[in-house]
Scaffold this active site. Structure first.
Site, PDB file in Angstrom:
ATOM      1  N   TYR A  76       0.728  -1.301   0.608  1.00 48.77           N
ATOM      2  CA  TYR A  76      -0.444   0.113   0.465  1.00 48.77           C
ATOM      3  C   TYR A  76       1.157   1.498   0.097  1.00 48.77           C
ATOM      4  O   TYR A  76       1.965   1.328   0.981  1.00 48.77           O
ATOM      5  CB  TYR A  76      -1.227   0.044   1.032  1.00 48.77           C
ATOM      6  CG  TYR A  76      -2.035  -1.330   1.093  1.00 48.77           C
ATOM      7  CD1 TYR A  76      -2.464  -1.300  -0.425  1.00 48.77           C
ATOM      8  CD2 TYR A  76      -2.796  -1.124   2.184  1.00 48.77           C
ATOM      9  CE1 TYR A  76      -3.292  -2.772  -0.083  1.00 48.77           C
ATOM     10  CE2 TYR A  76      -3.548  -1.812   2.505  1.00 48.77           C
ATOM     11  CZ  TYR A  76      -4.325  -2.604   0.804  1.00 48.77           C
ATOM     12  OH  TYR A  76      -5.093  -3.544   1.191  1.00 48.77           O
ATOM     13  N   ASN A 238     -14.159  -3.574  -0.279  1.00 55.22           N
ATOM     14  CA  ASN A 238     -14.647  -1.891  -1.102  1.00 55.22           C
ATOM     15  C   ASN A 238     -16.028  -2.256  -0.433  1.00 55.22           C
ATOM     16  O   ASN A 238     -16.917  -1.761  -1.878  1.00 55.22           O
ATOM     17  CB  ASN A 238     -14.355  -3.042  -2.695  1.00 55.22           C
ATOM     18  CG  ASN A 238     -14.821  -1.394  -3.938  1.00 55.22           C
ATOM     19  OD1 ASN A 238     -15.228  -0.790  -3.432  1.00 55.22           O
ATOM     20  ND2 ASN A 238     -15.145  -2.507  -4.517  1.00 55.22           N
ATOM     21  N   CYS A 241     -18.378   0.105  -2.886  1.00 47.58           N
ATOM     22  CA  CYS A 241     -18.450   0.440  -4.112  1.00 47.58           C
ATOM     23  C   CYS A 241     -17.322   1.563  -4.567  1.00 47.58           C
ATOM     24  O   CYS A 241     -17.539   2.288  -5.366  1.00 47.58           O
ATOM     25  CB  CYS A 241     -19.802   0.273  -4.247  1.00 47.58           C
ATOM     26  SG  CYS A 241     -20.672  -0.596  -4.175  1.00 47.58           S
ATOM     27  N   GLY A 243     -16.266   4.007  -3.344  1.00 45.54           N
ATOM     28  CA  GLY A 243     -16.978   5.706  -3.108  1.00 45.54           C
ATOM     29  C   GLY A 243     -17.982   5.845  -4.250  1.00 45.54           C
ATOM     30  O   GLY A 243     -18.393   7.097  -3.183  1.00 45.54           O
ATOM     31  N   LYS A 244     -18.120   4.696  -4.258  1.00 42.40           N
ATOM     32  CA  LYS A 244     -19.840   4.988  -5.579  1.00 42.40           C
ATOM     33  C   LYS A 244     -21.401   5.011  -4.302  1.00 42.40           C
ATOM     34  O   LYS A 244     -22.073   5.097  -5.817  1.00 42.40           O
ATOM     35  CB  LYS A 244     -19.610   4.173  -6.252  1.00 42.40           C
ATOM     36  CG  LYS A 244     -18.091   4.671  -7.907  1.00 42.40           C
ATOM     37  CD  LYS A 244     -18.208   3.638  -8.628  1.00 42.40           C
ATOM     38  CE  LYS A 244     -16.831   4.516  -9.640  1.00 42.40           C
ATOM     39  NZ  LYS A 244     -17.036   3.434 -11.217  1.00 42.40           N
ATOM     40  N   ILE A 245     -20.704   4.777  -3.536  1.00 41.20           N
ATOM     41  CA  ILE A 245     -22.268   4.313  -2.684  1.00 41.20           C
ATOM     42  C   ILE A 245     -22.211   6.094  -2.402  1.00 41.20           C
ATOM     43  O   ILE A 245     -22.088   6.686  -1.646  1.00 41.20           O
ATOM     44  CB  ILE A 245     -21.773   4.075  -1.534  1.00 41.20           C
ATOM     45  CG1 ILE A 245     -22.277   2.638  -1.797  1.00 41.20           C
ATOM     46  CG2 ILE A 245     -22.890   3.674  -0.237  1.00 41.20           C
ATOM     47  CD1 ILE A 245     -23.169   1.841  -2.667  1.00 41.20           C
ATOM     48  N   THR A 247     -25.160   9.531  -2.758  1.00 38.09           N
ATOM     49  CA  THR A 247     -26.255  10.584  -3.615  1.00 38.09           C
ATOM     50  C   THR A 247     -26.319  10.892  -4.682  1.00 38.09           C
ATOM     51  O   THR A 247     -25.112  11.442  -5.348  1.00 38.09           O
ATOM     52  CB  THR A 247     -26.929  11.528  -2.118  1.00 38.09           C
ATOM     53  OG1 THR A 247     -26.330  12.586  -1.912  1.00 38.09           O
ATOM     54  CG2 THR A 247     -27.233  10.607  -0.912  1.00 38.09           C
TER      55      THR A 247
END
Length: 385
Positions: A76, A238, A241, A243-245, A247
């Site tokens: 990392y 993950n 997702c 950071g795709k969760i 609004t």
């Protein structure tokens, strides 16, 4: 004064620690701090980074909230994640209070040029040599004499199970590693490895780390049933997702501000696809029903309440996001809400489960022969009032 007076209440529910797994007596915070963002080397590759000051601030916030479980890896941020965590623990004097998980197998010297290290083949894979080099480097970077949980990061199909499990057991016997974990590996390999370990008097895996979220539920097919059978903890990565969760309003704000989002390993960019928008809407609906402030906390609670011994890995760079995600520990989802979220992205377990079931109920063959009452499965821990 009572010598056994109860401990003071923790600052947040992150400080209500729980047993890691049926086969492991270690007690950890219910949410792990994912440390892939801690470090300062991966910004050019579309991953958020943090300098040392920002990293220490996030680590302090996690620790001060009652957290003790940190997930990192040798690779990392080109090794700076382990380095910053090690410096922080040394500066705070809290090494023995923390549970640090790290990993080997990915090419962790990839940040070094080929002029610096002309040959890198010994720094990758599951081999005993890769394991030996990696664990010694991790101990040095983490500034510690032992690693709490040491993971095989992925299965590379070049080593025998015996080579890997014997090598890992030797690290435990030497006191360099306390517990073993495995990540991103087929269920059959893990089952066979644990069976070998038990039969040969070696140390088995006690935790599995893999990709699992409301849109990606493949782990529910074979891996999670395997974990339950093996008495292993489940560490989903993950969970939000990438950071795709988010609004619609949050996505619009990012578009206008130019902030964007994470693009590392996101081959379709940082914007949500149709499925991710649908899932976010479903999470928003449930959040409104229960009065939750954050849809990400609902997504975390959803995973934690599906099965016992689930410890989500939640990363990020901002302290306010960390605190927002802790709301998951206050959320209790009803069976109807869990089913609603399950149905948002239908999951097909495939053969042979579609034919004879998955063991959660008696199958059609049994039901053709009679009537049964089935013992309930062990449930996840629900939020404390």
């Amino acid at each position: 004064m009572n010598i056994w007076a109860p401990a003071p209440e923790p600052p947040t529910k992150l400080g209500r620690h729980r047993q890691l797994a049926p086969g492991c007596g270690l007690h950890v915070s219910p949410i792990q701090l994912g440390a892939m963002s801690i470090g300062d080397k991966w910004h050019p590759y579309g991953m958020g980074t943090m300098d040392k000051e920002a990293s220490f601030k996030l680590l302090d916030a996690f620790y001060n909230a009652g957290g003790n479980f940190i997930d990192t890896a040798n690779v990392y941020q080109d090794e700076t994640s382990e380095e910053f965590i090690g410096e922080w623990m040394e500066a705070r004097g809290n090494r023995d209070q923390m549970v640090v998980a790290t990993k080997y197998s990915l090419v962790y010297k990839r940040g070094a040029s080929f002029e610096e290290i002309p040959q890198k083949t010994q720094y990758v894979g599951n081999s005993l040599k890769s394991m030996h080099i990696s664990v010694h480097d991790s101990l040095r970077k983490l500034r510690t004499s032992y690693i709490d949980i040491f993971y095989v990061h992925f299965w590379d199909y070049t080593c025998t199970i015996e080579e890997v499990m014997n090598g890992l057991h030797n690290l435990v016997a030497q006191g360099k590693v306390l517990y073993l974990g495995v990540s991103d590996t087929p269920a059959w390999v893990v089952s066979k490895a644990n069976n070998y370990a038990r039969m040969a008097g070696k140390t088995p895996f006690v935790i599995y780390e893999g990709e699992w979220n409301i849109t990606m539920r493949d782990m529910e097919r074979d891996i999670i049933p395997m974990c339950i059978h093996e008495g292993m903890a489940i560490a989903p990565w993950n969970v939000l997702c990438a950071g795709k969760i988010r609004t619609d309003a949050e996505e619009e704000r990012r578009l206008k501000s130019g902030e964007g989002g994470r693009t590392l390993l996101q081959f379709d960019g940082w914007l949500r696809n149709e499925t991710e928008r649908k899932v976010s809407k479903a999470l928003e609906k449930v959040a409104e029903e229960i009065g939750a402030k954050s849809i990400t906390s609902v997504a975390i609670a959803y995973l934690m309440q599906k099965f016992p011994y689930v410890f989500p890995i939640v990363g990020g760079r901002k302290v306010e996001h960390l605190y927002a995600n802790l709301e998951a520990l206050d959320i209790s989802l009803s069976p109807e809400q869990m089913q609603f979220l399950n149905d948002t992205v239908p999951f097909n377990k495939g053969f042979p489960y579609l034919l004879f079931g998955d063991g959660s109920d008696y199958n059609i063959v049994h039901k053709a022969a009679g009537h049964y009452d089935k013992w309930p499965a062990q449930q996840a821990i629900r939020p404390q009032k």
